[in-house]
Design an enzyme around this catalytic site. Structure first.
Site, short mmCIF file in Angstrom:
data_model
loop_
_atom_site.label_atom_id
_atom_site.label_comp_id
_atom_site.label_asym_id
_atom_site.label_seq_id
_atom_site.Cartn_x
_atom_site.Cartn_y
_atom_site.Cartn_z
N ASP A 1 9.98 34.80 -12.25
CA ASP A 1 11.35 34.63 -12.00
C ASP A 1 11.60 36.23 -12.44
O ASP A 1 11.98 36.38 -13.53
CB ASP A 1 12.30 33.75 -12.50
CG ASP A 1 12.11 32.38 -12.07
OD1 ASP A 1 10.94 32.16 -11.37
OD2 ASP A 1 12.90 31.70 -12.30
N LYS B 1 17.28 33.69 -6.46
CA LYS B 1 17.73 32.88 -7.41
C LYS B 1 19.06 33.60 -7.90
O LYS B 1 19.24 34.64 -7.97
CB LYS B 1 16.82 33.26 -8.64
CG LYS B 1 17.01 32.20 -9.79
CD LYS B 1 15.93 32.13 -10.89
CE LYS B 1 16.54 31.77 -12.27
NZ LYS B 1 15.59 31.83 -13.34
N LYS C 1 17.04 29.54 -5.36
CA LYS C 1 16.87 28.70 -6.72
C LYS C 1 18.31 28.88 -7.08
O LYS C 1 19.02 29.77 -7.44
CB LYS C 1 16.00 29.19 -7.59
CG LYS C 1 16.12 28.41 -8.95
CD LYS C 1 14.73 28.94 -9.92
CE LYS C 1 15.01 28.50 -11.28
NZ LYS C 1 13.65 29.11 -12.10
#
Length: 223
Positions: free
Chosen positions: A89, A152, A181
């Site tokens: 991430d 995300k 996400k």
């Protein structure tokens, strides 16, 4: 719906000790979460402990500010993959996005994507709480263009976390083939279901066990 398989069980606090990380790993084995999301220093441990289990090892790159150089992000990516990470991430360069330097933002993401190619999924943290809607859309478009697997919402370390409105906007922007996400402030089953309904395909949470057990007390962490 098997909600556990949509959750990255997360421990990213700077003061997390080995016992905190081990607790998250054991809970991930027990509840079969999608992944554990941990700081890079714990990747090797997590990969060893989760060998043979259907739980991915997720870590963070350029975290939490995103202001590292691209070269540093690429080095971090290669390093954590060598140690066993299967998902990364990364945080975008928020300042560059706000400056309108789309070319730099895309290149920053693309180089991490290329470093991870075929070895790890890349999720791009756009830090929604710091962006206008126009910037959120642009960040998502650049992430898709650069080849990211997911976008995300948040690091959980800034001024706010995921909202259903942001998830819906991100899903609309990236379309059906890129993951979205939701992370930051997802603490209850109800929170998680709202995010999924809005278009999230993954949830980042430290309250994962409470979410799965539908324990209304949830957790108090931002992440």
């Amino acid at each position: 719906m098997n909600i556990a398989k949509l959750i990255d069980h997360t421990v990213l606090k700077p003061n997390s000790k080995k016992e905190d990380v081990m607790k998250v790993i054991e809970e991930a084995k027990k509840y079969n979460f999608a992944s554990v999301c941990i700081n890079p220093t714990w990747v090797k441990l997590a990969a060893e402990e989760l060998a043979g289990h259907d739980v991915d090892v997720c870590t963070v790159i350029g975290f939490p500010l995103g202001a590292n150089t691209t070269e540093t992000k690429v080095f971090e990516t290669k390093d954590v993959i060598a140690k066993g990470a299967t998902e990364v991430d990364m945080v975008i360069n928020v300042g560059a996005l706000k400056d309108g330097d789309d070319e730099f933002v895309e290149k920053d993401i693309r180089e991490v994507v290329q470093a991870a190619k075929g070895k790890a999924l890349v999720k791009v943290i756009i830090e929604t709480c710091l962006l206008t809607d126009e910037e959120k859309v642009r960040a998502c478009e650049l992430s898709v263009k650069a080849g990211a697997d997911f976008v995300k919402t948040s690091t959980g370390f800034s001024t706010g976390g995921a909202t259903a409105e942001d998830i819906a906007l991100m899903r609309k922007t990236v379309g059906p083939n890129v993951g979205v996400k939701a992370s930051g402030g997802v603490r209850t089953r109800e929170d998680a279901e709202k995010m999924i309904e809005a278009g999230a395909s993954r949830i980042g949470a430290s309250a994962s066990v409470a979410i799965v057990l539908n324990d209304e007390k949830g957790a108090t962490d931002n992440y």
